[in-house]
Scaffold this motif. Structure first.
Motif, mmCIF file in Angstrom:
data_model
loop_
_atom_site.group_PDB
_atom_site.id
_atom_site.type_symbol
_atom_site.label_atom_id
_atom_site.label_comp_id
_atom_site.label_asym_id
_atom_site.label_seq_id
_atom_site.Cartn_x
_atom_site.Cartn_y
_atom_site.Cartn_z
ATOM 1 N N UNK A 411 0.805 -1.227 0.000
ATOM 2 C CA UNK A 411 0.000 0.000 0.000
ATOM 3 C C UNK A 411 0.832 1.269 0.000
ATOM 4 N N UNK A 412 2.145 1.123 -0.267
ATOM 5 C CA UNK A 412 3.024 2.311 -0.299
ATOM 6 C C UNK A 412 3.013 2.976 -1.665
ATOM 7 N N UNK A 413 2.395 2.316 -2.644
ATOM 8 C CA UNK A 413 2.331 2.849 -4.000
ATOM 9 C C UNK A 413 1.059 2.304 -4.638
ATOM 10 N N UNK A 414 0.535 2.988 -5.640
ATOM 11 C CA UNK A 414 -0.586 2.412 -6.388
ATOM 12 C C UNK A 414 -0.026 1.419 -7.401
ATOM 13 N N UNK A 415 -0.869 0.535 -7.875
ATOM 14 C CA UNK A 415 -0.428 -0.441 -8.880
ATOM 15 C C UNK A 415 0.040 0.286 -10.139
ATOM 16 N N UNK A 416 -0.724 1.272 -10.603
ATOM 17 C CA UNK A 416 -0.346 2.001 -11.824
ATOM 18 C C UNK A 416 0.993 2.713 -11.676
ATOM 19 N N UNK A 417 1.198 3.344 -10.513
ATOM 20 C CA UNK A 417 2.466 4.064 -10.284
ATOM 21 C C UNK A 417 3.634 3.078 -10.225
ATOM 22 N N UNK A 418 3.417 1.926 -9.588
ATOM 23 C CA UNK A 418 4.478 0.905 -9.472
ATOM 24 C C UNK A 418 4.842 0.350 -10.845
ATOM 25 N N UNK A 419 3.835 0.117 -11.685
ATOM 26 C CA UNK A 419 4.103 -0.413 -13.025
ATOM 27 C C UNK A 419 4.764 0.630 -13.918
ATOM 28 N N UNK A 420 4.385 1.890 -13.750
ATOM 29 C CA UNK A 420 5.007 2.959 -14.546
ATOM 30 C C UNK A 420 6.489 3.085 -14.192
ATOM 31 N N UNK A 421 6.776 3.101 -12.896
ATOM 32 C CA UNK A 421 8.184 3.185 -12.445
ATOM 33 C C UNK A 421 8.971 1.968 -12.936
ATOM 34 N N UNK A 422 8.337 0.809 -12.932
ATOM 35 C CA UNK A 422 8.985 -0.424 -13.400
ATOM 36 C C UNK A 422 9.296 -0.350 -14.894
ATOM 37 N N UNK A 423 8.339 0.155 -15.667
ATOM 38 C CA UNK A 423 8.521 0.292 -17.115
ATOM 39 C C UNK A 423 9.681 1.234 -17.427
ATOM 40 N N UNK A 424 9.735 2.364 -16.728
ATOM 41 C CA UNK A 424 10.815 3.348 -16.942
ATOM 42 C C UNK A 424 12.175 2.723 -16.634
ATOM 43 N N UNK A 425 12.261 2.016 -15.501
ATOM 44 C CA UNK A 425 13.531 1.391 -15.089
ATOM 45 C C UNK A 425 13.962 0.299 -16.071
ATOM 46 N N UNK A 426 13.005 -0.515 -16.499
ATOM 47 C CA UNK A 426 13.326 -1.604 -17.430
ATOM 48 C C UNK A 426 13.750 -1.053 -18.788
ATOM 49 N N UNK A 427 13.054 -0.032 -19.242
ATOM 50 C CA UNK A 427 13.376 0.596 -20.533
ATOM 51 C C UNK A 427 14.791 1.183 -20.508
ATOM 52 N N UNK A 428 15.113 1.849 -19.405
ATOM 53 C CA UNK A 428 16.445 2.445 -19.261
ATOM 54 C C UNK A 428 17.538 1.365 -19.313
ATOM 55 N N UNK A 429 17.303 0.256 -18.600
ATOM 56 C CA UNK A 429 18.279 -0.836 -18.529
ATOM 57 C C UNK A 429 18.480 -1.484 -19.911
ATOM 58 N N UNK A 430 17.394 -1.694 -20.633
ATOM 59 C CA UNK A 430 17.491 -2.348 -21.949
ATOM 60 C C UNK A 430 18.159 -1.435 -22.982
ATOM 61 N N UNK A 431 17.893 -0.132 -22.890
ATOM 62 C CA UNK A 431 18.573 0.826 -23.795
ATOM 63 C C UNK A 431 20.068 0.855 -23.505
ATOM 64 N N UNK A 432 20.382 0.900 -22.215
ATOM 65 C CA UNK A 432 21.796 0.951 -21.786
ATOM 66 C C UNK A 432 22.557 -0.279 -22.291
ATOM 67 N N UNK A 433 21.868 -1.421 -22.302
ATOM 68 C CA UNK A 433 22.495 -2.675 -22.733
ATOM 69 C C UNK A 433 22.545 -2.800 -24.260
ATOM 70 N N UNK A 434 21.906 -1.851 -24.953
ATOM 71 C CA UNK A 434 21.998 -1.830 -26.428
ATOM 72 C C UNK A 434 20.989 -2.689 -27.157
ATOM 73 N N UNK A 435 19.875 -3.049 -26.488
ATOM 74 C CA UNK A 435 18.855 -3.849 -27.175
ATOM 75 C C UNK A 435 18.111 -3.017 -28.209
ATOM 76 N N UNK A 436 17.983 -1.714 -27.950
ATOM 77 C CA UNK A 436 17.386 -0.786 -28.904
ATOM 78 C C UNK A 436 17.817 0.619 -28.492
ATOM 79 N N UNK A 437 17.523 1.627 -29.341
ATOM 80 C CA UNK A 437 17.940 2.995 -29.032
ATOM 81 C C UNK A 437 16.797 3.761 -28.391
#
Length: 437
Positions: A411-437
């Protein structure tokens, strides 16, 4: 003079041989602190007696710490460990990188007796890089007495809708019984192992064919909202801190009406020495929603040898002993057939003594046989793995997302906010690793 020289030479030779016999090969084994591995340590004196030239030194760690230590050691070629306990996530990645010794077994070992799902999950291009100590899938474990009292017959292949209905009927917190217990503790191999199967069966995936993270997709939103709602209404308090061991303790105390988790739990919750409800437990397949694909996970804790090891022969002897038919028979002889490490060999499930002692055997094998790491999502995915994606970046992404999901559950975050933060973090990691630009 000649006689004295001969005596001196003989004495020197004897001393040398004595020194050689004393200089036994020491194998340092990194393993996880769960019941089957602790039993392996106890029984390993049998191995040392049969192999007096090999001495075993154990480094036993909590799961998360073990993963960090062995990953750091193998990536830096630290050489701290001669044998490592790793899983189906690490093995294909490290095998491809050339970090693991290929394991070639003899006819006596009978590699063809290994369950295909286990052997394939620990192989790369047909070469085995780890051998399974025990294997598991996930399944539904439930209190049949409570289901009967509620007038509900649980199907062999239930749906999540049916599971929610049963949870609502048997939830009785006043009498210390919670409708359902599920993992909430953050970790890519912890809450995310379970949640990935829930996402899979709701028709979701971690990454699309372009490696773009899918964490704000409808299947993820549906899954996480359902999970948070289910545990908030019918789960025990403090679920966001519960992992396998915490729930096992709750279940054995009679506090959980249902539990979807590793099939290996079945041998503990049906043991009257550990469980107050041992005679009241029944089993079914992991629940499904939109699709049966990826509804139950596949995992093996396996033993591997780092490449470049100076002790390959001794280490191979040990890992083949610990994962052999003979070892399983030794555990059965010592503790009974209900306590053997399961999920690895066809011969175990063909043994009538095992199937008689383990009432969970058929459900466990059905779950393992049905899990397919190469086809675990409804939309096509670029990765291998049921409850993880077998790419190096997943460990960090899964850990971050696990924290967010645990926060949503608490209950420290809403589901939507948690998924949005997760998407941003995952996207950053995959870009950094060179999977896409």
């Amino acid at each position: 003079m000649k006689f004295r020289t001969r005596v001196a030479v003989a004495a020197a030779l004897a001393a040398s041989l004595c020194g050689q016999s004393q200089a036994a090969t020491e194998l340092v084994i990194a393993t996880v602190n769960n019941g089957h591995m602790i039993e392996m340590q106890k029984l390993s004196k049998n191995f040392e007696t049969a192999n007096p030239d090999i001495k075993l030194k154990w480094v036993t760690l909590e799961e998360g710490v073990l993963r960090q230590r062995v990953t750091t050691d193998i990536a830096t070629k630290g050489g701290q460990f001669d044998v490592m306990t790793i899983g189906m996530y690490e093995t294909p990645i490290w095998g491809k990188k050339g970090w693991l010794q290929e394991l070639k077994t003899d006819a006596k070992y009978d590699a063809d007796d290994l369950l295909p799902a286990m052997r394939n999950g620990l192989s790369v291009d047909g070469k085995m890089f780890a051998v399974p100590f025990y294997g598991e899938s996930s399944m539904l474990m439930y209190r049949k007495d409570l289901a009967d009292k509620a007038g509900i017959k649980v199907a062999d292949k239930p749906t999540w809708t049916e599971v929610k209905e049963l949870a609502s009927k048997i939830h009785d917190p006043k009498n210390g019984v919670y409708g359902i217990c599920l993992r909430g503790k953050p970790g890519w191999g912890d809450n995310m192992a379970f949640l990935t199967t829930l996402v899979n069966t709701n028709g979701g995936q971690w990454f699309d064919m372009n490696w773009k993270p899918q964490l704000e997709s409808k299947p993820w939103k549906d899954s996480i909202n359902f999970y948070v709602d289910l545990l908030k209404n019918y789960g025990p308090p403090g679920s966001s801190a519960n992992s396998f061991n915490e729930i096992l303790a709750l279940y054995n105390e009679g506090k959980c009406g249902m539990w979807i988790d590793a099939t290996i739990a079945a041998s503990f919750i049906t043991d009257p020495k550990q469980s107050k409800v041992a005679d009241k437990v029944a089993f079914a397949q992991a629940p499904t929603a939109v699709t049966p694909k990826g509804a139950n996970w596949l995992w093996a804790w396996a033993l591997a040898i780092p490449s470049g090891s100076k002790k390959v022969d001794a280490a191979t002897k040990f890992v083949t002993w610990a994962t052999s038919k003979e070892y399983i028979e030794l555990v059965a002889k010592t503790n009974g057939w209900a306590h053997v490490p399961t999920g690895t060999r066809k011969s175990t499930y063909a043994n009538p003594e095992f199937t008689k002692a383990a009432k969970f055997a058929a459900a466990e094998k059905a779950a393992i046989d049905s899990a397919n790491p190469n086809d675990s999502t409804l939309p096509k995915s670029p990765y291998v793995g049921v409850q993880f994606a077998a790419i190096p970046e997943f460990q960090a992404i899964g850990a971050t997302v696990g924290q967010q999901m645990s926060a949503a559950l608490a209950g420290k975050s809403t589901v939507d906010a948690a998924l949005k933060a997760s998407q941003v973090a995952a996207d950053r990691e995959m870009k950094k690793a060179g999977y896409y630009k």
